[in-house]
Motif scaffolding. Sequence first.
Motif, short mmCIF file in Angstrom:
data_model
loop_
_atom_site.label_atom_id
_atom_site.label_comp_id
_atom_site.label_asym_id
_atom_site.label_seq_id
_atom_site.Cartn_x
_atom_site.Cartn_y
_atom_site.Cartn_z
N MET A 35 57.54 44.95 -23.64
CA MET A 35 58.78 45.20 -22.94
C MET A 35 58.67 46.45 -22.20
SD MET A 35 61.07 45.55 -26.50
CE MET A 35 59.71 46.32 -27.48
N SER A 36 59.55 46.72 -21.07
CA SER A 36 59.44 47.83 -20.13
C SER A 36 60.68 47.82 -19.26
CB SER A 36 58.08 47.79 -19.31
OG SER A 36 58.29 46.74 -18.21
N SER A 37 60.86 48.89 -18.29
CA SER A 37 61.73 48.71 -17.32
C SER A 37 61.40 47.77 -16.40
CB SER A 37 62.21 50.21 -16.62
OG SER A 37 61.22 50.52 -16.39
N PRO A 38 62.26 47.40 -15.29
CA PRO A 38 61.58 46.48 -14.13
C PRO A 38 60.68 47.41 -13.34
CG PRO A 38 64.03 46.50 -14.37
CD PRO A 38 63.55 47.51 -15.33
N GLY A 39 59.57 46.67 -13.04
CA GLY A 39 58.41 47.24 -12.24
C GLY A 39 57.64 48.16 -12.62
N ALA A 40 57.59 48.11 -14.13
CA ALA A 40 56.45 49.20 -14.61
C ALA A 40 55.07 48.29 -14.65
CB ALA A 40 57.13 49.29 -16.07
N GLY A 41 55.06 47.07 -14.42
CA GLY A 41 53.88 46.51 -14.31
C GLY A 41 53.39 45.76 -15.55
N SER A 139 55.53 53.19 -16.50
CA SER A 139 54.73 53.45 -15.52
C SER A 139 55.04 54.98 -14.97
CB SER A 139 55.09 52.60 -14.18
OG SER A 139 56.32 52.66 -14.02
N VAL A 140 53.93 55.55 -14.42
CA VAL A 140 54.09 57.16 -14.19
C VAL A 140 55.16 57.34 -13.12
CG1 VAL A 140 51.90 57.45 -14.81
CG2 VAL A 140 52.20 56.91 -12.81
N PRO A 141 55.42 56.28 -12.25
CA PRO A 141 56.40 56.74 -11.31
C PRO A 141 57.73 56.87 -11.72
CG PRO A 141 55.07 54.90 -10.56
CD PRO A 141 54.67 55.15 -11.80
N GLU A 142 58.19 56.36 -13.13
CA GLU A 142 59.24 56.71 -13.75
C GLU A 142 59.71 57.98 -14.13
OE1 GLU A 142 60.30 52.88 -16.48
OE2 GLU A 142 58.21 52.55 -15.86
#
Length: 219
Positions: A35-41, A139-142
């Motif tokens: 699982m993740s948010s969209p765009g986490a890779g 992901s770190v940009p989040e």
Amino acid sequence: MKIKLQEDVLKDQNLAAAFNRETFKKNQTLVINLMSSPGAGKTTLLEETIKALRNEFRMAVIEGDLATEMDAERIRSLGVKTVQINTVGGCHLDARMIAKTLPDFDLDSIDILFIENIGNLVCPSGYDLGQDYKVVVLSVPEGNDKIPKYPVMFRRTDLTIVNKIDILPYVSFNIEEAIKNLKEINPQAQLKALSAKTGEGMEDWVNWIKDAHEKCTQP
């Protein structure tokens, strides 16, 4: 006014989860709900994980998206059996959706089944799919605020992966703070930092999967 529910509103969902779990256990198939948010890779991580494990394990994927088979086609190009679930607006996969896909797989010949859930840090956390482990990718940009702001997701997962550490010098993300926030919410959870793009930290994640598979196949 109080409304008394005479029946669990998730009864059918939970029955399906129990059915899935028993089916996977019978076939000794390790199942990881990613699982993740969209765009986490998630998909890139899945691609690189498959490449790292394909000489040792037989793998398959259930790919969840609101629409398209774009991510499924990426996984299929690696020669891995992939079944697409399109929720057409639904924000998560549930156990009944997973159960409907199982006839498409020969579970006797699958060592590891990855379920790539819908990109969302809220809804997927509340649904048991019958998996062995829940893994969330951040992901770190989040930013560092995601763990405390979405505590239910991180409380209900076995492992948190911090992805895209190759761009740490360019964003405001602190790994130590992420570990601290996670331990406050879920003392038992593990955190692994990696970059699916460069391969840094991937070995630790791959070894975690190998250990999980070994536990899954023990009597």
